[in-house]
Scaffold this motif. Structure first.
Motif, PDB file in Angstrom:
ATOM      1  N   LEU A  88       0.806  -1.220   0.000  1.00  0.00           N
ATOM      2  CA  LEU A  88       0.000   0.000   0.000  1.00  0.00           C
ATOM      3  C   LEU A  88       0.840   1.271   0.000  1.00  0.00           C
ATOM      4  N   GLY A  89       2.110   1.149   0.332  1.00  0.00           N
ATOM      5  CA  GLY A  89       2.947   2.343   0.370  1.00  0.00           C
ATOM      6  C   GLY A  89       2.418   3.346   1.374  1.00  0.00           C
ATOM      7  N   ASN A  90       2.304   4.623   0.945  1.00  0.00           N
ATOM      8  CA  ASN A  90       1.837   5.697   1.823  1.00  0.00           C
ATOM      9  C   ASN A  90       0.340   5.953   1.721  1.00  0.00           C
ATOM     10  N   LEU A  91      -0.390   5.046   1.063  1.00  0.00           N
ATOM     11  CA  LEU A  91      -1.815   5.290   0.837  1.00  0.00           C
ATOM     12  C   LEU A  91      -2.584   5.452   2.139  1.00  0.00           C
ATOM     13  N   LEU A  92      -2.226   4.712   3.173  1.00  0.00           N
ATOM     14  CA  LEU A  92      -2.931   4.833   4.440  1.00  0.00           C
ATOM     15  C   LEU A  92      -2.751   6.219   5.050  1.00  0.00           C
ATOM     16  N   GLN A  93      -1.611   6.849   4.772  1.00  0.00           N
ATOM     17  CA  GLN A  93      -1.362   8.199   5.287  1.00  0.00           C
ATOM     18  C   GLN A  93      -2.089   9.261   4.473  1.00  0.00           C
ATOM     19  N   LEU A  94      -2.590   8.870   3.304  1.00  0.00           N
ATOM     20  CA  LEU A  94      -3.243   9.830   2.415  1.00  0.00           C
ATOM     21  C   LEU A  94      -4.743   9.593   2.329  1.00  0.00           C
ATOM     22  N   LYS A  95      -5.308   8.948   3.340  1.00  0.00           N
ATOM     23  CA  LYS A  95      -6.725   8.606   3.271  1.00  0.00           C
ATOM     24  C   LYS A  95      -7.642   9.811   3.439  1.00  0.00           C
ATOM     25  N   GLU A  96      -7.139  10.927   4.028  1.00  0.00           N
ATOM     26  CA  GLU A  96      -7.964  12.128   4.101  1.00  0.00           C
ATOM     27  C   GLU A  96      -8.064  12.757   2.715  1.00  0.00           C
ATOM     28  N   LYS A  97      -9.056  13.622   2.509  1.00  0.00           N
ATOM     29  CA  LYS A  97      -9.315  14.172   1.188  1.00  0.00           C
ATOM     30  C   LYS A  97      -8.514  15.432   0.891  1.00  0.00           C
TER      31      LYS A  97
END
Length: 507
Positions: free
Chosen positions: A52-61
């Protein structure tokens, strides 16, 4: 004659020497790759699964805000992983301009999301096309037919009419509803959309019958289909964007949603164009962008022309609104700054209404425009660019296959460049180190060969609108409005329309 044995020995020795040569080249190449890799931008710590890489850190809009926070830790340039892709994020004007200008030839192609690929008809609009012959051709059409300096002079009366209509409606509202808050966006957006239609099609269309959809649409419904639905669709996320090797897996709900928006948009545009073609021989005013394309763009298909005309409508209707609305919000919140602007206008214009010719004499008004662009850039993130050959940015090696994200929001909040960047301070642009005649100092209009073609029009409309509205009215926020600073999705548009109490300054 040499013996067969000596020939074999010679061949073997030659082959061994060749292998040694290849090994040496391999070691040199490997050493170079190791050296280059050591110069890669630092990568934030990845939580969760490596896939997932950094996707979890970018979950906000609001990823631009996350990027800006990371810049304080990792510097103005760093790399992140978004699923299968490596994205190089640029957060300062210095590295952003290097990418947009100096290294442009290495990153001149666009990487679009699945939603944008559909909504732009696979890069058929100027803003998202790759920088190639098509881009050069259609941008030339755009400048010559609509947004260039000469075209803007020819269409000056459209902008003047916009300002007069807005101020007239506000005076009427205040007279009929004294001490009641006005919804500024409702009035300004309607008139701005009308201007966009006049420029694009030749007239402000009040309704159109769309045969493919089997009904007549009002102006408000046309706006929703051409502007609002498209903005909503542009930020729609398809999880397959992050894992391109899984594109074969269907995502029917997303695909249906985007295709429906695209179909309705195209159907309405075709109906609008057909109506204009029927009126071609009438006495209606010519010189619209549509008529220019029909006469000059012989190599383009009708669908391409429809999409290019639509592009001018959505961009005129949205970005100028964002800047003007936020500027009035800040002026209404900070009454002392509003009065500073009013006094400047009165000292320069006296009792005359502000006109475009007066703008060079109003440095504080220009400062307000640029400071609003800095803090509320209409496009916080530039659409991703694709690195098609190895290059360098900011002293780091950027390998081919990476993507470049220019974080305009972060560039304009860089504490090394802007003092107290979270504050809205128009006076910062009165400093001699800033040239207020430079439209591109805040990066809001981009830079280099892909610079925004609509910068001149946006500045003229927004500056005159802000000036006239403060010249004729005193603006005051309603209770609770000061806290309404949320924005819509990935854009900088106010989530809630500006509500203010207006008091006319003179009859």
């Amino acid at each position: 004659m040499p013996s067969s044995t000596s020939i074999v020995v010679g061949v073997v020795v030659s082959f061994l020497l060749f292998l040694l040569f290849l090994r040496k080249l391999f070691l040199l190449f490997s050493r170079k790759r190791i050296m280059d890799s050591s110069r890669l931008p630092p990568v934030p710590v990845v939580p969760g699964l490596p896939l997932l890489g950094n996707l979890l850190q970018l979950k906000e809009k609001k990823p631009h805000k996350t990027f800006t926070k990371w810049a304080e830790i990792y510097g103005p340039i760093y790399s992140i992983k978004t699923g299968a892709s490596t994205v190089i994020v640029l957060n300062s004007t210095h590295v952003a301009k290097e990418a947009m200008v100096t290294r442009f030839s290495s990153i001149s192609t666009r990487k679009l999301s699945n939603a944008l690929e559909v909504l732009t008809c696979n890069k058929c609009i100027v803003a998202t096309s790759d920088y190639d012959d098509f881009h050069k051709m259609v941008k030339k059409y755009l400048l010559n037919g609509l947004l260039g300096a000469n075209a803007q002079k020819r269409k000056r009366y459209y902008r003047d009419a916009l300002i007069e209509n807005v101020t007239s409606k506000l005076h009427t509202y205040v007279k009929d509803h004294p001490e009641e808050p006005v919804n500024f966006r409702e009035i300004f957006e309607y008139e701005l959309f009308g201007l966009a239609m006049k420029q694009a099609l030749g007239e402000d269309v009040e309704s159109v019958y769309v045969e493919e959809l089997g009904k007549t649409f009002t102006k408000q419904e046309i706006f929703k289909i051409l502007v609002h639905d498209m903005m909503e669709g542009a930020i729609d996320v398809d999880w397959r964007d992050f894992f391109p090797y899984l594109r074969w897996i269907p995502n029917k709900k997303f695909e249906t949603r985007i295709q429906q928006k695209h179909f309705r948009r195209l159907a309405v545009m075709k109906a609008l164009i057909q109506d204009q073609l029927k009126r071609k021989d009438s006495h209606k005013e010519e010189g619209s962008y549509l008529s220019f394309l029909l006469s000059e763009a012989k190599a383009l298909k009708m669908e391409q022309i429809a999409i290019l005309v639509w592009e001018t409508i959505i961009e005129t209707s949205d970005t100028t609104l964002v800047t003007t609305e936020w500027a009035l919000y800040e002026l209404a919140k900070q009454q002392n700054l509003q009065e500073n602007l009013y006094e400047e206008i009165r000292s320069v214009c006296g009792g005359e209404k502000i006109k475009e010719e007066r703008l060079p004499q109003l440095p504080y008004l220009n400062g307000i425009f640029h400071e609003t662009l800095r803090k509320y850039s209409p496009a916080p993130l530039v659409p991703l660019r694709y690195v098609h050959e190895d290059t360098q940015i900011g002293g780091y090696h950027i390998p081919a296959g990476s993507e470049i994200a220019v974080n305009i929001y972060g560039c304009n909040r860089d504490k090394n460049r802007w003092e107290n960047p979270e504050e809205w301070k128009p006076e910062r642009f009165l400093d001699e180190k800033y040239d207020t005649s430079d439209l591109f100092k805040t990066m809001a209009f981009g830079s280099g060969k892909r610079v925004c073609a609509g910068a001149l029009q946006a500045s003229l409309i927004s500056c005159v609108a802000i000036g006239r509205l403060v010249q004729e009215f005193q603006w005051k926020l309603v209770d609770g409005e000061e806290e309404n600073v949320d924005t819509f999705g990935l854009t900088s548009q106010k989530l809630f329309p500006l509500k203010a109490i207006l008091h006319p300054r003179f009859p």
